[in-house]
Structure formats: C-alpha cells, structure tokens
Design a protein around this motif. Sequence first.
Motif, mmCIF file in Angstrom:
data_model
loop_
_atom_site.group_PDB
_atom_site.id
_atom_site.type_symbol
_atom_site.label_atom_id
_atom_site.label_comp_id
_atom_site.label_asym_id
_atom_site.label_seq_id
_atom_site.Cartn_x
_atom_site.Cartn_y
_atom_site.Cartn_z
ATOM 1 N N GLY A 21 0.887 -1.252 0.035
ATOM 2 C CA GLY A 21 0.078 0.026 0.067
ATOM 3 C C GLY A 21 0.781 1.179 0.078
ATOM 4 O O GLY A 21 0.457 2.231 -0.683
ATOM 5 N N THR A 22 1.899 1.306 0.950
ATOM 6 C CA THR A 22 2.808 2.232 0.733
ATOM 7 C C THR A 22 3.460 2.461 -0.636
ATOM 8 O O THR A 22 3.626 3.675 -1.052
ATOM 9 N N ALA A 25 1.005 4.110 -2.841
ATOM 10 C CA ALA A 25 0.717 5.596 -2.319
ATOM 11 C C ALA A 25 1.751 6.572 -3.007
ATOM 12 O O ALA A 25 1.501 7.576 -3.625
ATOM 13 N N ALA A 29 1.259 9.274 -5.705
ATOM 14 C CA ALA A 29 1.819 10.659 -5.254
ATOM 15 C C ALA A 29 2.774 11.284 -6.248
ATOM 16 O O ALA A 29 2.524 12.438 -6.919
#
Length: 280
Positions: A21-22, A25, A29
């Motif tokens: 998930g990181t 993300a 971004a």
Amino acid sequence: MTRTRANARAWAVVSVIALFGTYVAVILAYGLAGRADAPDDQRPAPNGALVYLDVDAVSGETFSLETRVAVYPGADLLNPEGDLRDDLTVQVSPAASADSLTFARGTRVGSQPVSLYADGDIRQWPFDTYQTSDVQVLAFTGTSGARVAVPVQVAVTDSVTSWAVHARQADSGPGQALDIHVARTGPTIGFGIAMCVVLLILPICTLLVSILTLRGRKQFLPPIVTWFAVMLFAVLPLRNLFPGSPPIGSWVDYTVVLWVVVGLATSLALYVAAWWRQAP
C-alpha cells in the motif's frame, strides 16, 4: 504453538499489505505531482508586452531563484517582419544579477536568465521555503533619453522539479508587482523523510545484533564486524541522496545523521567487546 504461528502469519500478511500500500501511494503521489499544467493561452496586449518568469532552479545556499525571462511583444511593437520597431528594455527587480534586458531595434526578442533574491533557510530542509517579494517587471521602448513605458503582463511558470511555485499579486507599483513563494512538493518531502527512516533503521539493527551477542544469546561471528563497517560507510552515500543536498550542519544532521553514526559506532564497539569476552 499453532496460535503463535497463526499470529506470525497474520503479522506477515499485514506487513506485506502495508508495504504494498505504501508503494502504491508513493507511485500515485509522484504521478499526480508530475501532471502537466493546463496549456497557457495568454497573449500580449497590442501595445504592451507579455513577460514570463520561468523558475528553473532554487538555490538555498545563495538565497536566490534562478529564472529565465521570456518576452513576447505586442503587435504594435513589431514591424511586418516580426522584428522590433524600436529598442525594447525589460527591467526585473530585485535581481541578484543584471536586472535590465535590452533587445535592439530590428531584432527578435528572446529569453535571458535572471537571478532573483529570495528569503529562506536551507537548514530547515526538507521543510525549507523561499520567498521573493515585490518583484517588479517594467518595460520601455526607445533609447535611454526618450524611453516610453509600455503595459506589462507578467506570468510566473516553473520548470524546476521537486518544487512548487506560487505567485500572487503584491501591492501595486509602477509596474506589475508579484510575490513568489517556493516550497518543496509533498512527494519530495516524503522522500527525504523516508531516507531519514532508512538511516535510523541501520543502528537499530546493528545494536540489536551486538547487544544480543554481548549477552551471549547469539553466537559471535567474525564476518559481522565487516557488516558494521559497511553500515558506517553507507551513511554518507545515503545522506547524499537527500533531495536538494542540504549543507552539513542542517537540523537533519543533528537529529538523525549524527545519532545514526553514534549508534553504528557503539554497535561496533559492543561487538568487539563481545569478541573479547568470547575469545579463547
């Protein structure tokens, strides 16, 4: 025992999901931050000039914004061939370099670099911001003895990566006055913080190994001494990956880098003490 294994599997699954998930993300971004701006359709007034201030570099060490000034004269200032009818002078202030750009009669207008003074503190990296206030842009036609002011439109753009540039109208003056504010983008700040976290993980791992070995809970392995040395030598290359290369003495050196080096050196000393204890 079965319950312990189930808990371990659950933690492993949660860790993998969190890591993935990181990763997603961070990619999102970066992608959203790199989206192209809407096309610019501004046109100069027939009797005026459109001036673009394109920020292409930020220098915290010299307190300046490096810009490229592009001038687009209106139709009334050009002859049928597209050349200037008269000399055109554009002044940009406050500038750290030559603030006057002169384009000769009968030539075509181009772009030239101009450095602007900026207030900021690079020691606050990666949260450092820079601002230059009351940027005045004036344009004149004719020679110095008989200059005539022409209306000016100013547009601020940015070609610099990792920075967000914002401009707003300042108090009115003889020309068009602007305040320009520059700050690092969210993904860039996140990348810098992530690098700090990576550095902090190094001494945590080495201290864990050295303390367990010193207490006799783990066997002493001579090759691990080389691993400690490699960790020490890895600190400087990792620090050099910080976006913007903050100078030595920034707050991050006192709060992160210094203690990482101390932790690694302490780990090495503890492991040598463990060797001294267990050596025959």
